[in-house]
Motif scaffolding. Sequence first.
Motif, PDB file in Angstrom:
ATOM      1  N   PHE A   1      75.054  44.248  69.112  1.00 47.71           N
ATOM      2  CA  PHE A   1      74.546  44.938  70.299  1.00 47.71           C
ATOM      3  C   PHE A   1      73.119  44.473  70.594  1.00 47.71           C
ATOM      4  O   PHE A   1      72.149  44.977  70.015  1.00 47.71           O
ATOM      5  N   GLN A   2      72.984  43.522  71.503  1.00 49.58           N
ATOM      6  CA  GLN A   2      71.670  42.954  71.814  1.00 49.58           C
ATOM      7  C   GLN A   2      70.700  43.999  72.369  1.00 49.58           C
ATOM      8  O   GLN A   2      69.535  44.046  71.937  1.00 49.58           O
ATOM      9  N   PRO A   3      71.096  44.851  73.329  1.00 49.95           N
ATOM     10  CA  PRO A   3      70.154  45.874  73.806  1.00 49.95           C
ATOM     11  C   PRO A   3      69.656  46.790  72.698  1.00 49.95           C
ATOM     12  O   PRO A   3      68.501  47.213  72.712  1.00 49.95           O
ATOM     13  N   LEU A   4      70.512  47.071  71.733  1.00 50.61           N
ATOM     14  CA  LEU A   4      70.138  47.909  70.600  1.00 50.61           C
ATOM     15  C   LEU A   4      69.015  47.253  69.790  1.00 50.61           C
ATOM     16  O   LEU A   4      68.037  47.917  69.410  1.00 50.61           O
TER      17      LEU A   4
ATOM     18  N   ASP B   1      79.272  54.650  66.657  1.00 50.83           N
ATOM     19  CA  ASP B   1      77.945  55.273  66.683  1.00 50.83           C
ATOM     20  C   ASP B   1      76.923  54.338  67.331  1.00 50.83           C
ATOM     21  O   ASP B   1      76.144  54.737  68.210  1.00 50.83           O
ATOM     22  N   LEU B   2      76.919  53.101  66.886  1.00 48.60           N
ATOM     23  CA  LEU B   2      75.969  52.123  67.408  1.00 48.60           C
ATOM     24  C   LEU B   2      76.219  51.826  68.886  1.00 48.60           C
ATOM     25  O   LEU B   2      75.274  51.658  69.665  1.00 48.60           O
TER      26      LEU B   2
ATOM     27  N   ASN C   1      73.661  52.178  71.946  1.00 47.12           N
ATOM     28  CA  ASN C   1      73.483  50.980  72.759  1.00 47.12           C
ATOM     29  C   ASN C   1      73.708  51.265  74.239  1.00 47.12           C
ATOM     30  O   ASN C   1      72.995  50.740  75.101  1.00 47.12           O
ATOM     31  N   ALA C   2      74.695  52.105  74.540  1.00 51.65           N
ATOM     32  CA  ALA C   2      74.980  52.438  75.943  1.00 51.65           C
ATOM     33  C   ALA C   2      73.779  53.122  76.598  1.00 51.65           C
ATOM     34  O   ALA C   2      73.478  52.880  77.771  1.00 51.65           O
TER      35      ALA C   2
END
Length: 236
Positions: free
Chosen positions: A216-219, A167-168, A172-173
Amino acid sequence: MIKLFIFPAAFGLRNVSPFCLKVEMALKHLNLDFDLVELSDPRQSPKGKLPFIEIDGQRIADSEIIFEYLDQKTSGGLFGDLSEEEKARGTAFTRLAEDHLYWLMVASRWIDDGWWPNVKEGFFGSMPFPLKQLVCFVARRQVTQTYNLHGLGKHTFAEQKDFARRDLAAINAAVSVNPYLLGDKLTAFDFTVASLLAGILDNKPDAWITPIAREFQPLMEYTERVQQQVGVFCRV
């Protein structure tokens, strides 16, 4: 003046429910005057859950219904500039967040034996003994039953963690290539998703889902970006 009824602060979070937080974000984004009213017992809500708003003598419950009401009240202030395709994508992210990922977050707090004492103290700490013990037992059993009926509770712990990670990763994508879910512009759908992510990332102490989200850094950057942009934060 609008009154927004929310849970009291807990777990290091100023606004402990993502559903309450997303409505607060929407009201701030729309520049509407409102007061926050803390309510410990959600049974006082028209639908037995929080949030709800009170406006012009009317009580409106459920965050999605509140969003629709606010959008109509402001002549499209939340969704009016979105295409049907954008609304479809935003709705898909909303369902992923609120109907799946949310329950994994709930399990990481309510059902995990190691984290449960934080819920017990944060939500029920002011209750006298033995009422506290009884209410805690009933509330936790109801959450566990609901989680099992959802279907997620029938999976192993490792499988639940894999569900959370997928899910995360999906969210994130989307935010790895754009600053917001639907592209370059902040939308009401960001309030929904970022509110949930903020609760996962910032609750104290970490629940088992928290370090997964931090993979997930972008998240994490997205969650902070939305809160900064609106000027409403989950954490204390």
